[in-house]
Scaffold this active site. Structure first.
Site, PDB file in Angstrom:
ATOM      1  N   ASP A  73       1.086  -1.157   0.097  1.00 33.75           N
ATOM      2  CA  ASP A  73      -0.026  -0.063  -0.044  1.00 33.75           C
ATOM      3  C   ASP A  73       0.904   1.260   0.157  1.00 33.75           C
ATOM      4  O   ASP A  73       1.877   1.345   0.810  1.00 33.75           O
ATOM      5  CB  ASP A  73      -0.994  -0.021   1.359  1.00 33.75           C
ATOM      6  CG  ASP A  73      -1.588   1.001   1.351  1.00 33.75           C
ATOM      7  OD1 ASP A  73      -3.110   1.089   0.455  1.00 33.75           O
ATOM      8  OD2 ASP A  73      -1.554   2.261   1.781  1.00 33.75           O
ATOM      9  N   ILE A  74       0.718   2.055  -1.029  1.00 30.45           N
ATOM     10  CA  ILE A  74       1.290   3.382  -0.921  1.00 30.45           C
ATOM     11  C   ILE A  74       0.957   4.263   0.115  1.00 30.45           C
ATOM     12  O   ILE A  74      -0.273   4.471   0.325  1.00 30.45           O
ATOM     13  CB  ILE A  74       1.209   4.129  -2.251  1.00 30.45           C
ATOM     14  CG1 ILE A  74       1.617   3.513  -3.478  1.00 30.45           C
ATOM     15  CG2 ILE A  74       2.023   5.455  -2.232  1.00 30.45           C
ATOM     16  CD1 ILE A  74       1.249   3.867  -4.935  1.00 30.45           C
ATOM     17  N   GLU A 127      -4.731   2.147  -4.384  1.00 32.98           N
ATOM     18  CA  GLU A 127      -3.125   2.501  -4.298  1.00 32.98           C
ATOM     19  C   GLU A 127      -2.611   1.181  -3.666  1.00 32.98           C
ATOM     20  O   GLU A 127      -1.394   1.338  -3.016  1.00 32.98           O
ATOM     21  CB  GLU A 127      -2.719   3.525  -3.422  1.00 32.98           C
ATOM     22  CG  GLU A 127      -3.224   3.476  -2.125  1.00 32.98           C
ATOM     23  CD  GLU A 127      -4.678   3.925  -1.728  1.00 32.98           C
ATOM     24  OE1 GLU A 127      -5.003   4.002  -0.518  1.00 32.98           O
ATOM     25  OE2 GLU A 127      -5.631   4.044  -2.726  1.00 32.98           O
TER      26      GLU A 127
END
Length: 467
Positions: free
Chosen positions: A335-336, A378
């Site tokens: 996950d960004i 994301e």
């Protein structure tokens, strides 16, 4: 003094719930209690017989092992038996939901349907024998057998229905692969239909401005309309976009054109609305083609990673390979960090640039044999084939460190980007969703620890509360 009260209303039963209700209403509470007691006492032995037989079934052995049965499936089947035959009438919606969920699990595991039916027959036979041994009254025995067999038959029927539905989705996915192989030119089709819609728009506006005699040409009868009803509906099945386009066409053909045909001179507002509806149809059609191109190519158009649509097919296959060949298998959930803040500050252009660069780092850090999916907005999922937990952790850390070197400059200044990663290793459960849930839980705790770190899924994480 009297107080008026509103009658208590309940949601109507679904057809599946009504079938359960008919079976439950037909049995006396005393019989239901007797059956529940017998199942509570005899079901463990029945479940043991069920799995001991299936473990020797030639078509079940690719999906089952002693460890999988002992660690995961034995308790689940016992719980299912007990939930089906409760002392009091069960909650119908929960009963239906449980059978559907089990059917989907069977489909994901790829257990052949006839193997499931074989197992159900074994279980019914065991319970029937237990009823013969426990009940002396022939009347009670007949009622109890009828109740048990009806409940189990309906449960298996619902499972089978969900199994078939999931199988149909898999067939559609395979068809998408087939279309790619055949080289269908979706881009060319889009341009042809764009031109057809534009051509009709020019003709109808010309006819209106020149006061052409009725009837005016309808959009549904045009080349574009015919394509939409006959080929477009096949190209874009079960999509809301098609229905929105058809609604716009009905508005044009049934409201706007009849009004414009009778107005002299035609109202400017009507012409503007007609042009707006045509533009809306063009926009919706472009969106459908764009999504279709992404699906048919199997790639996310922004990041060039695999489309999530093919995740079930690949995960189920890799889990089956891991079981059959006894090779390790691990996944990463990535996950960004603070991606919403990136979007808010730099706009979607900046956010898209970050997604592309992170995807490039993932591709560079993995082997060509691994699978990289755009899992969510994301989020990415990486399936690391024949990779043990230690090596998976090393790869995750390599990815995390490489992402910190992302050089995107949305506003001329280098942007600092980090990721949080959850690592999970395949431990034998044949349903791949358990592996994804483990990785997702580890990712959650990576974010809880402050982000920009890697966490390995362990049994103790499952017992910790998610705040």
């Amino acid at each position: 003094m009297t107080v008026d009260t509103l009658p208590i209303t309940t949601a109507p039963l679904s057809p599946d719930e009504m079938e359960w209700q008919l079976i439950i209403d037909a049995v006396e509470p005393a019989i239901r209690l007797i059956v529940a007691d017998i199942v509570e006492e005899r079901a463990p032995a029945g479940v043991e017989h069920f799995y001991s037989t299936l473990l020797n079934h030639p078509e079940a052995t690719p999906f089952l092992s002693n460890q999988i049965v002992n660690d995961h499936l034995h308790a689940a089947l016992l719980k299912w038996c007990q939930s089906l035959f409760t002392p009091v009438a069960p909650d119908l919606s929960s009963l239906v939901a449980t059978q559907r969920r089990i059917g989907l699990v069977h489909a994901r595991i790829r257990v052949p349907l006839h193997v499931v039916m074989h197992g159900a027959r074994l279980l019914k036979s065991t319970l029937r024998q237990s009823l013969f041994e426990s009940l002396t009254s022939s009347t009670d025995l007949a009622k109890a057998i009828d109740y048990v067999e009806n409940m189990m038959d309906l449960a298996i029927e619902m499972m089978s229905r969900e199994f078939v539905r999931d199988l149909q989705k898999e067939i559609e996915t395979d068809e998408a692969y087939r279309l790619v192989t055949l080289g269908q030119d979706v881009t060319l089709e889009r341009e042809i239909q764009r031109a057809a819609l534009l051509d009709w728009g020019h003709k109808i506006l010309l006819a209106i401005c020149c006061n052409a005699p009725p009837p005016l040409p309808l959009l549904e009868a045009s080349g574009f309309g015919l394509w939409l009803n006959h080929k477009g509906s096949l190209l874009f099945p079960n999509t809301g976009g098609i229905e929105h386009i058809k609604t716009a066409i009905r508005r044009i053909d049934q409201v706007l054109i009849p009004s414009l045909a009778t107005e002299t001179p035609p109202a400017a507002a009507r012409i503007h609305e007609l042009q707006a509806q045509i533009e809306e149809i063009r926009f919706l059609m472009d969106d459908l083609f764009k999504k279709s191109e992404a699906l048919e190519s199997g790639r996310d158009p922004l990041t060039c990673t695999l489309n999530r649509r093919f995740l079930p097919t690949i995960m189920a296959r890799e889990v089956a390979q891991s079981i059959r060949r006894k090779v390790p298998f691990s996944i990463l959930m990535i996950d960004i960090d603070y991606f919403k803040a990136i979007n808010d500050r730099y706009g979607h252009t900046g956010g898209d640039a970050v997604l592309r660069e992170v995807a490039e780092k993932l591709i560079a850090s993995c082997r060509t044999s691994d699978f990289i999916f755009r899992y969510g907005g994301e989020e990415f999922l990486v399936a690391l084939v024949e990779t043990d937990l230690q090596r998976a952790f090393q790869i995750a850390e390599s990815i995390r460190e490489s992402v910190t070197k992302v050089s995107t400059q949305p506003t001329g200044t280098a942007l600092s980007v980090t990721v949080s990663i959850g690592v999970a290793h395949f431990e034998g459960h044949p349903d791949y969703t358990h592996l994804i849930e483990d990785a997702d839980r580890a990712l959650y705790y990576a974010k809880e620890r402050g982000r920009n770190c890697t966490v390995i899924a362990t049994p103790d994480l499952a017992s910790l509360p998610r705040l």
